[in-house]
Design an enzyme around this catalytic site. Structure first.
Site, PDB file in Angstrom:
ATOM      1  N   ARG A   1       3.583   0.896   3.470  1.00 67.12           N
ATOM      2  CA  ARG A   1       2.895   1.516   4.610  1.00 67.12           C
ATOM      3  C   ARG A   1       3.376   0.870   5.898  1.00 67.12           C
ATOM      4  NH1 ARG A   1       0.161  -2.366   6.797  1.00 67.12           N
ATOM      5  NH2 ARG A   1      -0.879  -3.939   5.531  1.00 67.12           N
TER       6      ARG A   1
ATOM      7  N   GLY B   1       2.841  -0.989   9.615  1.00 70.66           N
ATOM      8  CA  GLY B   1       1.926  -2.020  10.070  1.00 70.66           C
ATOM      9  C   GLY B   1       2.294  -3.405   9.585  1.00 70.66           C
TER      10      GLY B   1
ATOM     11  N   ALA C   1      -9.004  -0.631  10.009  1.00 69.26           N
ATOM     12  CA  ALA C   1      -7.538  -0.681  10.039  1.00 69.26           C
ATOM     13  C   ALA C   1      -6.972   0.662   9.599  1.00 69.26           C
ATOM     14  CB  ALA C   1      -7.032  -1.789   9.119  1.00 69.26           C
ATOM     15  N   ILE C   2      -5.799   0.979  10.123  1.00 71.97           N
ATOM     16  CA  ILE C   2      -5.120   2.231   9.776  1.00 71.97           C
ATOM     17  C   ILE C   2      -3.657   1.926   9.478  1.00 71.97           C
ATOM     18  CG2 ILE C   2      -4.385   4.501  10.615  1.00 71.97           C
ATOM     19  CD1 ILE C   2      -6.915   4.507  12.371  1.00 71.97           C
ATOM     20  N   GLY C   3      -3.176   2.407   8.351  1.00 67.46           N
ATOM     21  CA  GLY C   3      -1.778   2.239   7.994  1.00 67.46           C
ATOM     22  C   GLY C   3      -1.384   3.342   7.026  1.00 67.46           C
TER      23      GLY C   3
ATOM     24  N   GLY D   1      -3.842   4.890   4.234  1.00 67.45           N
ATOM     25  CA  GLY D   1      -4.856   5.549   5.054  1.00 67.45           C
ATOM     26  C   GLY D   1      -5.655   4.586   5.907  1.00 67.45           C
TER      27      GLY D   1
ATOM     28  N   CYS E   1      -3.003  -7.706  11.512  1.00 69.56           N
ATOM     29  CA  CYS E   1      -2.182  -6.732  12.232  1.00 69.56           C
ATOM     30  C   CYS E   1      -1.376  -7.377  13.363  1.00 69.56           C
ATOM     31  CB  CYS E   1      -3.035  -5.582  12.763  1.00 69.56           C
ATOM     32  SG  CYS E   1      -3.876  -4.666  11.459  1.00 69.56           S
TER      33      CYS E   1
END
Length: 219
Positions: free
Chosen positions: A72, A74, A152-154, A165, A183
């Site tokens: 992913r 990030g 968090a989003i990745g 996700g 991050c």
């Protein structure tokens, strides 16, 4: 007729490698037109993941938990009990080939979900994820108001089918973040719904996630 997104909820703790293998198989099945899109809600045991941009120096306590290299986007993040992970396997071929819009829609989904509990989540330029203001905490040394990350989003895209996700902190052990620079962002901290004084249950969070997904992203 459009195929509805399948929602999968795992009540127990799911091993990371097991989850990734299942998710990658589902992505391939979606790509071949053999399976419906899916959102999988789950929890992992305590672990760190390193995204494609992770810097080795941001892993400050390498022996604390298992570290998983992941494809992913990030940097380093933490997963563990009390954090709701939503792996999102969607076909962007049919939803529009717009990666930025897709990531923005995931942020909007998180923000709308937090709003269900009267929490104001916000984006910040240069800082991935969703943030909340903390006027109850002292400002940073330079006078910048303190803000904590709550989600968090990745994501990863393979032939326009998404995987990975979002991760929303319900009530994880926030001390477990001490082994990484989350991050790659220093100074600001992390928080959770319970840390903010909201005794939300995982079932309540799941209901909000599902309702807001339909409204923001669409079944």
């Amino acid at each position: 007729m459009a195929i509805m997104v399948e929602w999968i909820i795992s009540d127990g703790i799911v091993a990371y490698d097991e989850a990734i293998a299942w998710m990658e198989a589902r992505v391939e099945a979606i790509r071949r037109g053999e399976a419906a899109e899916a959102v999988w809600l789950l929890e992992h045991p305590p672990l760190y993941t390193a995204g494609t941009s992770a810097r080795p120096s941001d892993l400050t306590d390498p022996g604390r938990f298992a570290v998983h290299q992941t494809r992913r986007g990030g940097q380093y993040t933490y997963h563990g009990p009390g954090q709701r992970i939503a792996y999102v396997m969607l076909d962007l071929e049919t939803r529009g080939r717009d990666v930025r819009r897709f990531v923005a829609s995931l942020e909007d989904w998180v923000i709308a979900t937090l709003a269900e509990f009267n929490v104001t989540g916000e984006r910040r330029a240069g800082r991935v994820g969703v943030w909340v203001r903390r006027p109850d905490k002292p400002p940073l040394p330079d006078g910048t108001p303190r803000e904590d990350k709550i989600a968090a989003i990745g994501v990863r895209l393979r032939r326009w089918v998404s995987s990975h996700g979002i991760a929303i902190n319900l009530d994880p052990d926030l001390g477990h973040y001490d082994g990484i620079v989350p991050c790659g962002i220093q100074g600001h901290g992390v928080t959770s719904l319970v840390d903010l004084g909201l005794p939300v249950t995982m079932a309540e969070l799941d209901l909000a996630l599902k309702a807001c997904f339909a409204r923001v992203i669409g079944e």
